[in-house]
Motif scaffolding. Structure first.
Motif, PDB file in Angstrom:
ATOM      1  N   GLY A 116      -2.560  -5.839 -11.242  1.00 16.34           N
ATOM      2  CA  GLY A 116      -3.008  -4.491 -10.926  1.00 16.34           C
ATOM      3  C   GLY A 116      -3.324  -4.242  -9.468  1.00 16.34           C
ATOM      4  N   LEU A 117      -3.051  -5.187  -8.610  1.00 15.53           N
ATOM      5  CA  LEU A 117      -3.344  -5.020  -7.189  1.00 15.53           C
ATOM      6  C   LEU A 117      -2.255  -4.197  -6.503  1.00 15.53           C
ATOM      7  N   GLU A 118      -2.677  -3.449  -5.514  1.00 15.39           N
ATOM      8  CA  GLU A 118      -1.720  -2.807  -4.619  1.00 15.39           C
ATOM      9  C   GLU A 118      -1.453  -3.802  -3.497  1.00 15.39           C
ATOM     10  N   ARG A 119      -0.176  -3.987  -3.131  1.00 20.35           N
ATOM     11  CA  ARG A 119       0.117  -5.077  -2.206  1.00 20.35           C
ATOM     12  C   ARG A 119       1.215  -4.686  -1.233  1.00 20.35           C
ATOM     13  N   VAL A 120       1.239  -5.418  -0.105  1.00 20.89           N
ATOM     14  CA  VAL A 120       2.273  -5.216   0.901  1.00 20.89           C
ATOM     15  C   VAL A 120       2.539  -6.550   1.600  1.00 20.89           C
ATOM     16  N   LEU A 121       3.816  -6.788   1.898  1.00 26.42           N
ATOM     17  CA  LEU A 121       4.268  -7.979   2.625  1.00 26.42           C
ATOM     18  C   LEU A 121       4.894  -7.513   3.932  1.00 26.42           C
ATOM     19  N   VAL A 122       4.468  -8.119   5.046  1.00 27.63           N
ATOM     20  CA  VAL A 122       4.967  -7.760   6.372  1.00 27.63           C
ATOM     21  C   VAL A 122       5.506  -9.021   7.032  1.00 27.63           C
ATOM     22  N   HIS A 123       6.754  -8.968   7.504  1.00 28.15           N
ATOM     23  CA  HIS A 123       7.297 -10.119   8.231  1.00 28.15           C
ATOM     24  C   HIS A 123       8.431  -9.668   9.138  1.00 28.15           C
ATOM     25  N   THR A 124       8.766 -10.524  10.088  1.00 25.26           N
ATOM     26  CA  THR A 124       9.870 -10.248  11.003  1.00 25.26           C
ATOM     27  C   THR A 124      11.067 -11.108  10.626  1.00 25.26           C
TER      28      THR A 124
ATOM     29  N   LEU B 219      11.744  -5.608  11.612  1.00 22.49           N
ATOM     30  CA  LEU B 219      10.456  -5.653  10.935  1.00 22.49           C
ATOM     31  C   LEU B 219      10.670  -5.247   9.489  1.00 22.49           C
ATOM     32  N   ARG B 220      10.295  -6.125   8.567  1.00 22.16           N
ATOM     33  CA  ARG B 220      10.470  -5.846   7.143  1.00 22.16           C
ATOM     34  C   ARG B 220       9.102  -5.644   6.489  1.00 22.16           C
ATOM     35  N   ILE B 221       9.009  -4.553   5.733  1.00 24.13           N
ATOM     36  CA  ILE B 221       7.788  -4.238   4.989  1.00 24.13           C
ATOM     37  C   ILE B 221       8.175  -4.010   3.538  1.00 24.13           C
ATOM     38  N   GLU B 222       7.592  -4.798   2.657  1.00 24.85           N
ATOM     39  CA  GLU B 222       7.834  -4.668   1.224  1.00 24.85           C
ATOM     40  C   GLU B 222       6.502  -4.316   0.572  1.00 24.85           C
TER      41      GLU B 222
ATOM     42  N   SER C 291       1.825   4.278   0.131  1.00 27.98           N
ATOM     43  CA  SER C 291       0.588   4.115   0.899  1.00 27.98           C
ATOM     44  C   SER C 291       0.442   2.686   1.399  1.00 27.98           C
ATOM     45  N   ALA C 292       0.760   1.715   0.557  1.00 33.62           N
ATOM     46  CA  ALA C 292       0.693   0.319   0.993  1.00 33.62           C
ATOM     47  C   ALA C 292       1.683   0.055   2.112  1.00 33.62           C
ATOM     48  N   ALA C 293       2.846   0.707   2.074  1.00 32.14           N
ATOM     49  CA  ALA C 293       3.816   0.555   3.160  1.00 32.14           C
ATOM     50  C   ALA C 293       3.258   1.098   4.468  1.00 32.14           C
ATOM     51  N   CYS C 294       2.513   2.219   4.400  1.00 32.09           N
ATOM     52  CA  CYS C 294       1.871   2.760   5.605  1.00 32.09           C
ATOM     53  C   CYS C 294       0.863   1.754   6.163  1.00 32.09           C
ATOM     54  N   VAL C 295       0.107   1.124   5.278  1.00 34.26           N
ATOM     55  CA  VAL C 295      -0.851   0.111   5.717  1.00 34.26           C
ATOM     56  C   VAL C 295      -0.120  -1.081   6.322  1.00 34.26           C
TER      57      VAL C 295
END
Length: 741
Positions: free
Chosen positions: A35-43, A48-51, A56-60
């Motif tokens: 149930g968590l909202e999540r985001v992965l950020v990496h290069t 720059l990849r954001i999953e 909203s999580a993508a904005c974060v």
């Protein structure tokens, strides 16, 4: 064709970091079982990849990348456009998650105290800002004027009378909450259409960024000509009529409001209704309370079967002696469990969840209020806030605090105290770095330099202005209202505390006059201000015209100078009582020099000009000169008298703004000094303050009724005007500090 749920995030990146647009790859990922909202950020090379699990999580995730990779300051004082042209460094994947899935933004009154006259350009920047800070449910009042007038027209109220009842944008929040009416400018049909168009544009942009917009509902307030006077509530001198919740009139008005609102602004099924807020209900029986709330929800549900009610818990704190558990449970009893969300306002200072069984067993959000009225204040207990949010993250994930669902940022004004707001936004997500590590990074990004001197300044601030227990602002003497021969500080409107009795003002129990710890910190804060000024002269040029370092230096200098004014003010009152008129006049000249100095510092800052505030109000009228004059009066009123002379809200929203300080606050202090000197000279009577009060009210009415222009562009050199002011303040500070401090 399915809608691209991340198109808005791409637009955000295009506006805020255009050099990153072609190197950004976004992807939605499915929800996990926890149930968590999540985001992965990496290069990935120069990409720059954001999953993310939500837009909203993508904005974060974008915010984390802008901060961590490009050292961006994303506060309100940061640049509008981030320079993201540098090649992307190799970074290991970063994962962020939160169980605080609903993140509410905006107190209703912020639409008066900050945003009454914002245009689209200003709103566009703000919406981007709150998206980067993770907002999912922002309240929106812009355009509600048009909804209310349309509702009243359906009830056969003439256009002019309807527009007069609703009033202008500056006072719309209180009319929306049902506690004022017939206050402020009368909007023309053209102005109402413009407000509705702006509101729709704001709502559409917020929705593009993955937010669900919260809109007002109907609480029962109508003109007395329609609702009669059998059911009324009172607030600060305004008496408002409420329709009988069981009447056809209540149902017809509510249906009309919801219909027009959906047509003008759309809906995301979230509705804010605060039927009493700081007023007492017209009847206190559990049956009456249940009937009123039940009618509010029933009307919502008929208009929108998916409706959820967002209700501020503020009355249960502010009127705690009235709102017994029995009455609260009765009020909520006819609203289904899954259709109501309570806001625990002022959670950082007076949380209700701990003493109410997790907000009466209902779904709830912990809210950071922090700011009251937008008055000048530099404060906040950052260690407690960090600990509070760590506890919230864990409790939401583990379900240990009842039905906690999220967080709210509910300050009465917007974009003050960046360190508090930036910390709160970051600490909603795990993993959160240790506070000291986060603070060092915040300072480096904010000032564009990693400098030991800046870190030392903030270490001091973290133990003084932002130290343990500092969850309330130290009030400024400069904006106190002189009203008798005694010092006026005890009666300054500070807001927040429950009403102690029927006659006592809220929050008059903060004794800044005897705060030895804060007075003792003034010499150290003055030295810290000098350090920031030196850093500003040697640091890199501010990006995009931003000057967060200058902003913070000015705020710190003004705090020191304002608090140092307690010395001449104390001396003036004592000299008058001792019959020393010459001493009164001499001390008054010191006070005047301090006020002029603070005004000069404020004049160098674009966000501290009363001319900017007034000009924005006038621009919002378009070519209509009569409306512009009315909106200017509203803008001036809000930061001075507020409502009527007998309403008791004087200076509640006072600011340390250039022009306002000299033409209103200094003028009042001069009148006080003249009267005190006359008392000392034997030509006035301290027991008869009527002549002083008449003069004070005349000054206030003359200022708010004026239309003389003020500068709208900053002027003067910050360092040149600040150093003499600090020199003067430092001569006064020893008079304030007890010998043992």
């Amino acid at each position: 064709m399915s809608r691209d749920l991340l198109a808005g995030v791409r637009g955000l990146a295009r506006r805020r970091a255009p050099a990153l647009e072609d190197r950004l790859r976004l992807r939605l990922i499915g929800p996990a079982g926890d149930g968590l909202e999540r985001v992965l950020v990496h290069t990935d090379g120069d990409v720059l990849r954001i999953e993310a699990s939500t837009a909203s999580a993508a904005c974060v995730g974008l915010a984390r990348a802008l901060e961590d990779v490009f050292d961006a300051d994303l506060s309100a004082q940061g640049p509008a456009v981030v320079d993201a042209s540098a090649p992307l460094p190799r970074r290991a994947p970063q994962r962020f998650a939160t169980a605080l899935r609903r993140r509410y933004h905006h107190n209703p009154v912020a639409f008066g105290y900050s945003a009454a006259s914002w245009d689209w350009e200003r709103w566009e920047r703000h919406i981007d800002d709150i998206a980067l800070h993770g907002a999912t449910a922002p309240l929106l009042l812009v355009g509600h004027e048009a909804v209310l007038v349309a509702m009243l027209r359906d009830l056969d109220v003439p256009q002019e009378e309807a527009a007069r009842f609703v009033g202008g944008p500056a006072f719309l929040p209180w009319t929306t909450m049902g506690i004022t009416h017939d206050l402020g400018a009368v909007l023309t049909p053209e102005a109402l259409a413009d407000r509705a168009q702006l509101g729709r544009r704001i709502a559409d942009r917020a929705r593009e960024l993955g937010m669900q917009v919260v809109l007002p509902g109907f609480g029962g307030q109508l003109p007395a000509s329609l609702a009669g006077t059998a059911r009324t509530i009172e607030w600060q001198g305004w008496r408002s009529s409420l329709a009988d919740p069981g009447s056809a009139l209540f149902a017809e008005a509510a249906a009309s409001l919801h219909r027009h609102q959906r047509e003008l602004l759309g809906t995301d099924h979230l509705y804010a209704v605060d039927p009493y807020i700081e007023s007492l209900p017209p009847a206190g029986s559990p049956q009456d309370l249940a009937a009123h709330a039940g009618a509010i929800y029933a009307a919502m549900h008929r208009a929108d079967p998916e409706a959820e009610w967002i209700l501020q818990g503020w009355p249960f704190h502010y009127r705690a002696s009235f709102w017994t558990p029995e009455r609260v449970h009765a009020l909520l009893s006819r609203v289904p469990q899954d259709r109501l969300v309570l806001l625990d306002l002022w959670g950082e200072h007076a949380p209700m969840w701990q003493r109410t069984g997790g907000m009466y067993g209902r779904r709830w959000l912990w809210c950071l209020t922090h700011d009251f009225g937008g008055r000048f204040a530099v404060f906040g207990d950052i260690r407690a806030l960090d600990a509070d949010l760590a506890g919230l993250r864990t409790a939401a994930a583990e379900g240990t605090r009842g039905r906690l669902e999220g967080f709210g940022l509910t300050g009465e004004a917007l974009e003050d105290d960046a360190v508090v707001h930036e910390l709160a936004a970051r600490a909603l997500w795990s993993p959160m770095p240790p506070l000291e590590e986060w603070l060092d990074g915040f300072v480096a990004r904010r000032y564009g330099m990693d400098d030991a001197r800046a870190r030392e300044v903030w270490e001091l601030l973290g133990w003084t202005l932002y130290g343990p227990g500092r969850t309330r602002a130290t009030p400024s003497p400069l904006i106190a209202r002189p009203w008798s021969a005694g010092l006026p500080f005890a009666s300054q409107r500070l807001a927040g505390e429950p009403l102690p009795d029927a006659s006592g003002p809220p929050s008059a129990n903060l004794d800044a006059e005897n705060d030895a710890e804060m007075l003792g910190a003034l010499p150290h804060l003055a030295a810290a201000a000098r350090t920031l000024l030196r850093l500003r002269g040697t640091g890199p040029a501010a990006a995009g015209g931003a000057d967060a370092l200058g902003h913070d230096a000015a705020q710190l200098v003004i705090h020191v100078a304002a608090q140092s004014a307690r010395a001449p003010l104390r001396a003036m009152a004592a000299a008058s009582a001792a019959g020393d008129g010459e001493r009164v006049r001499a001390e008054a000249s010191v006070l005047e020099a301090l006020l002029h100095g603070v005004d000069a510092v404020a004049a160098t800052r674009p966000d501290m000009l009363v001319g900017t505030w007034i000009a924005a109000a006038r621009r919002s009228a378009g070519p209509d000169r009569r409306l512009a004059d009315a909106l200017e009066r509203d803008a001036r009123s809000l930061v001075s008298v507020w409502g009527e002379q007998d309403s008791g809200l004087h200076d509640y929203a006072a600011r340390h703004w250039s022009g306002l300080l000299t033409d209103l606050h200094l003028a009042r202090w001069r009148a006080w000094a003249t009267w005190l000197a006359a008392i000392a000279d034997g030509t006035a009577d301290a027991a008869d303050p009527a002549p002083l009060r008449t003069r004070i009210q005349r000054i206030e009415e003359d200022w708010r009724g004026a239309t003389s222009p003020y500068p709208t562009a900053p002027y003067g050199d910050l360092t040149e005007v600040t150093l003499p002011l600090l020199d003067l303040a430092e001569t006064q500070i020893p008079r304030l500090i007890p010998p043992s401090t």
